[in-house]
Design a protein around this motif. Structure first.
Motif, PDB file in Angstrom:
ATOM      1  N   LEU A  48       0.834  -1.204   0.000  1.00 13.42           N
ATOM      2  CA  LEU A  48       0.000   0.000   0.000  1.00 13.42           C
ATOM      3  C   LEU A  48       0.865   1.248   0.000  1.00 13.42           C
ATOM      4  O   LEU A  48       0.607   2.200  -0.759  1.00 13.42           O
ATOM      5  N   ASP A  49       1.892   1.270   0.838  1.00 16.41           N
ATOM      6  CA  ASP A  49       2.793   2.413   0.874  1.00 16.41           C
ATOM      7  C   ASP A  49       3.422   2.636  -0.496  1.00 16.41           C
ATOM      8  O   ASP A  49       3.521   3.778  -0.973  1.00 16.41           O
ATOM      9  N   ARG A  50       3.814   1.577  -1.132  1.00 13.35           N
ATOM     10  CA  ARG A  50       4.408   1.660  -2.472  1.00 13.35           C
ATOM     11  C   ARG A  50       3.419   2.250  -3.467  1.00 13.35           C
ATOM     12  O   ARG A  50       3.764   3.133  -4.257  1.00 13.35           O
ATOM     13  N   ALA A  51       2.177   1.773  -3.439  1.00 13.11           N
ATOM     14  CA  ALA A  51       1.164   2.265  -4.375  1.00 13.11           C
ATOM     15  C   ALA A  51       0.927   3.756  -4.197  1.00 13.11           C
ATOM     16  O   ALA A  51       0.862   4.516  -5.173  1.00 13.11           O
ATOM     17  N   VAL A  52       0.785   4.191  -2.953  1.00 12.45           N
ATOM     18  CA  VAL A  52       0.516   5.609  -2.697  1.00 12.45           C
ATOM     19  C   VAL A  52       1.701   6.460  -3.108  1.00 12.45           C
ATOM     20  O   VAL A  52       1.531   7.532  -3.722  1.00 12.45           O
ATOM     21  N   ARG A  53       2.908   6.014  -2.793  1.00  6.13           N
ATOM     22  CA  ARG A  53       4.091   6.793  -3.161  1.00  6.13           C
ATOM     23  C   ARG A  53       4.221   6.920  -4.677  1.00  6.13           C
ATOM     24  O   ARG A  53       4.530   8.003  -5.200  1.00  6.13           O
ATOM     25  N   LEU A  54       3.983   5.826  -5.389  1.00  7.95           N
ATOM     26  CA  LEU A  54       4.048   5.878  -6.854  1.00  7.95           C
ATOM     27  C   LEU A  54       2.988   6.818  -7.418  1.00  7.95           C
ATOM     28  O   LEU A  54       3.250   7.576  -8.358  1.00  7.95           O
ATOM     29  N   VAL A  88      -8.995  13.141  -6.461  1.00  9.73           N
ATOM     30  CA  VAL A  88      -7.965  12.953  -5.435  1.00  9.73           C
ATOM     31  C   VAL A  88      -8.582  13.041  -4.042  1.00  9.73           C
ATOM     32  O   VAL A  88      -8.239  12.247  -3.150  1.00  9.73           O
ATOM     33  N   GLU A  89      -9.483  13.986  -3.827  1.00 12.68           N
ATOM     34  CA  GLU A  89     -10.168  14.056  -2.532  1.00 12.68           C
ATOM     35  C   GLU A  89     -10.921  12.761  -2.242  1.00 12.68           C
ATOM     36  O   GLU A  89     -10.895  12.255  -1.114  1.00 12.68           O
ATOM     37  N   HIS A  90     -11.602  12.224  -3.253  1.00 11.24           N
ATOM     38  CA  HIS A  90     -12.333  10.962  -3.079  1.00 11.24           C
ATOM     39  C   HIS A  90     -11.383   9.830  -2.723  1.00 11.24           C
ATOM     40  O   HIS A  90     -11.676   9.018  -1.830  1.00 11.24           O
ATOM     41  N   LEU A  91     -10.247   9.750  -3.410  1.00 18.51           N
ATOM     42  CA  LEU A  91      -9.267   8.708  -3.113  1.00 18.51           C
ATOM     43  C   LEU A  91      -8.735   8.860  -1.694  1.00 18.51           C
ATOM     44  O   LEU A  91      -8.651   7.878  -0.937  1.00 18.51           O
ATOM     45  N   ALA A  92      -8.376  10.086  -1.308  1.00 22.01           N
ATOM     46  CA  ALA A  92      -7.908  10.315   0.063  1.00 22.01           C
ATOM     47  C   ALA A  92      -8.980   9.922   1.072  1.00 22.01           C
ATOM     48  O   ALA A  92      -8.690   9.332   2.120  1.00 22.01           O
ATOM     49  N   ASP A  93     -10.228  10.230   0.744  1.00 19.22           N
ATOM     50  CA  ASP A  93     -11.344   9.891   1.626  1.00 19.22           C
ATOM     51  C   ASP A  93     -11.490   8.381   1.772  1.00 19.22           C
ATOM     52  O   ASP A  93     -11.741   7.874   2.868  1.00 19.22           O
ATOM     53  N   ASP A  94     -11.338   7.647   0.659  1.00 15.77           N
ATOM     54  CA  ASP A  94     -11.386   6.177   0.731  1.00 15.77           C
ATOM     55  C   ASP A  94     -10.325   5.643   1.690  1.00 15.77           C
ATOM     56  O   ASP A  94     -10.606   4.797   2.551  1.00 15.77           O
ATOM     57  N   LEU A  95      -9.105   6.113   1.527  1.00 13.24           N
ATOM     58  CA  LEU A  95      -8.009   5.614   2.362  1.00 13.24           C
ATOM     59  C   LEU A  95      -8.237   5.957   3.827  1.00 13.24           C
ATOM     60  O   LEU A  95      -8.022   5.121   4.723  1.00 13.24           O
ATOM     61  N   ILE A 125      -5.202  -0.236  -2.145  1.00 12.47           N
ATOM     62  CA  ILE A 125      -4.356  -0.303  -3.330  1.00 12.47           C
ATOM     63  C   ILE A 125      -5.188  -0.228  -4.602  1.00 12.47           C
ATOM     64  O   ILE A 125      -4.848   0.508  -5.542  1.00 12.47           O
ATOM     65  N   VAL A 126      -6.292  -0.984  -4.651  1.00  9.75           N
ATOM     66  CA  VAL A 126      -7.155  -0.903  -5.831  1.00  9.75           C
ATOM     67  C   VAL A 126      -7.628   0.526  -6.049  1.00  9.75           C
ATOM     68  O   VAL A 126      -7.564   1.063  -7.165  1.00  9.75           O
ATOM     69  N   GLU A 127      -8.124   1.153  -4.988  1.00 13.64           N
ATOM     70  CA  GLU A 127      -8.596   2.536  -5.111  1.00 13.64           C
ATOM     71  C   GLU A 127      -7.475   3.430  -5.648  1.00 13.64           C
ATOM     72  O   GLU A 127      -7.698   4.264  -6.540  1.00 13.64           O
ATOM     73  N   THR A 128      -6.271   3.251  -5.115  1.00 12.84           N
ATOM     74  CA  THR A 128      -5.149   4.093  -5.522  1.00 12.84           C
ATOM     75  C   THR A 128      -4.766   3.853  -6.977  1.00 12.84           C
ATOM     76  O   THR A 128      -4.590   4.803  -7.756  1.00 12.84           O
ATOM     77  N   LEU A 129      -4.648   2.605  -7.365  1.00  9.74           N
ATOM     78  CA  LEU A 129      -4.194   2.304  -8.724  1.00  9.74           C
ATOM     79  C   LEU A 129      -5.214   2.729  -9.771  1.00  9.74           C
ATOM     80  O   LEU A 129      -4.854   3.358 -10.775  1.00  9.74           O
ATOM     81  N   VAL A 130      -6.484   2.394  -9.556  1.00 10.32           N
ATOM     82  CA  VAL A 130      -7.452   2.679 -10.616  1.00 10.32           C
ATOM     83  C   VAL A 130      -7.841   4.158 -10.660  1.00 10.32           C
ATOM     84  O   VAL A 130      -8.073   4.716 -11.740  1.00 10.32           O
ATOM     85  N   ALA A 190       3.493  -4.869 -12.165  1.00  8.25           N
ATOM     86  CA  ALA A 190       2.688  -6.069 -12.375  1.00  8.25           C
ATOM     87  C   ALA A 190       2.575  -6.912 -11.110  1.00  8.25           C
ATOM     88  O   ALA A 190       1.511  -7.474 -10.819  1.00  8.25           O
ATOM     89  N   ASP A 191       3.668  -7.006 -10.327  1.00 12.45           N
ATOM     90  CA  ASP A 191       3.624  -7.851  -9.133  1.00 12.45           C
ATOM     91  C   ASP A 191       2.631  -7.309  -8.111  1.00 12.45           C
ATOM     92  O   ASP A 191       1.916  -8.070  -7.447  1.00 12.45           O
ATOM     93  N   LEU A 192       2.567  -5.981  -7.996  1.00 12.45           N
ATOM     94  CA  LEU A 192       1.628  -5.352  -7.070  1.00 12.45           C
ATOM     95  C   LEU A 192       0.186  -5.632  -7.501  1.00 12.45           C
ATOM     96  O   LEU A 192      -0.663  -6.022  -6.693  1.00 12.45           O
ATOM     97  N   CYS A 193      -0.071  -5.468  -8.797  1.00 13.21           N
ATOM     98  CA  CYS A 193      -1.417  -5.744  -9.309  1.00 13.21           C
ATOM     99  C   CYS A 193      -1.792  -7.216  -9.119  1.00 13.21           C
ATOM    100  O   CYS A 193      -2.936  -7.538  -8.764  1.00 13.21           O
ATOM    101  N   ALA A 194      -0.843  -8.106  -9.343  1.00 12.27           N
ATOM    102  CA  ALA A 194      -1.119  -9.533  -9.236  1.00 12.27           C
ATOM    103  C   ALA A 194      -1.525  -9.920  -7.821  1.00 12.27           C
ATOM    104  O   ALA A 194      -2.448 -10.726  -7.617  1.00 12.27           O
ATOM    105  N   ARG A 195      -0.838  -9.382  -6.810  1.00 13.23           N
ATOM    106  CA  ARG A 195      -1.176  -9.732  -5.433  1.00 13.23           C
ATOM    107  C   ARG A 195      -2.585  -9.229  -5.067  1.00 13.23           C
ATOM    108  O   ARG A 195      -3.334  -9.924  -4.381  1.00 13.23           O
TER     109      ARG A 195
END
Length: 226
Positions: A27-33, A61-68, A154-159, A176-181
């Motif tokens: 999750l930290d990786r997804a948000v940082r990216l 972005v506000e919606h994504l932050a709100d989800d997290l 992570i899903v919320e962040t990536l999509v 790809a490895d992050l998405c696969a997990r």
């Protein structure tokens, strides 16, 4: 934070053939990216529509932050609710806008907006790290555990970063490895022989996938497994 997949056996293409568990480091990786990618957007671009969404990029972005933030809050009580969300007030700032508890100060500009996103992600990373794996908390798609909430984040962040990248005209292809997990944890019904990132976009109704009908409705399955 760890950058490599854990408990996974890589195949020659670099994608884990047996994805390991989703971790707070993922999750930290997804948000940082995501934050690093969005920092490249010009300051004047944030009012454009975010991909296929009805919201502009600032609102998304506000919606994504709100989800997290909301996922962190679900894990934050001594006895998490098993039948409802923690009762914050969620409200839209305009008709048709996202109903959020979290709103960024417009005067702080895009830098402040991304700080709100990064801070909300850090809250969920912390809660996913410190909450015992036996804890269960409510989500609309089924009660879940800390790993599940991290995967949802992570899903919320990536999509949503995909939506934002379309609107802001940025390049965005997560690992790809992050998405696969995350697919293995939340989407047991998706194809297993297609590339992870295109499969995630298809699973969330955002893209076509050769040989499969495009989804017009979708959901994930957050219940702990095994």
């Amino acid at each position: 934070m760890l950058e490599s997949p854990q408990n996974a056996t890589p195949d020659p293409s670099g994608t884990p053939s047996t994805p390991g568990p989703v971790t707070p480091d993922d999750l930290d990786r997804a948000v940082r990216l995501a934050v690093d990618t969005l920092r490249a957007a010009p300051a004047a671009a944030w009012e454009v529509r975010a991909g296929s969404l009805e919201w502009d990029c600032w609102e998304t972005v506000e919606h994504l932050a709100d989800d997290l933030f909301a996922y962190a809050a679900q894990l934050g009580l001594r006895t998490p609710p098993d039948d409802r969300n923690v009762p914050f007030v969620w409200e839209s700032r305009r008709p048709g806008g996202p109903a959020n508890a979290i709103h960024a100060d417009r005067a702080a500009g895009p830098v402040g907006l991304l700080q709100v996103l990064e801070a909300s992600g850090a809250l969920l990373v912390s809660m996913a790290t410190t909450t015992p794996s036996t804890v269960r908390a409510h989500h609309t798609f089924g009660d879940s555990d800390p790993e599940g909430f991290a995967a949802m984040g992570i899903v919320e962040t990536l999509v949503h970063t995909h939506d934002l990248a379309e609107g802001l005209r940025l390049d965005w292809t997560p690992p790809a490895d992050l998405c696969a997990r995350v697919l293995a944890r939340l989407f047991p019904d998706v194809p297993q022989d297609t590339p992870p990132w295109p499969t995630m976009l298809w699973a969330t109704g955002r893209a076509d996938l050769p040989g499969h009908t495009r989804r017009t409705t979708w959901r994930w399955y957050g219940a702990p497994r095994g």
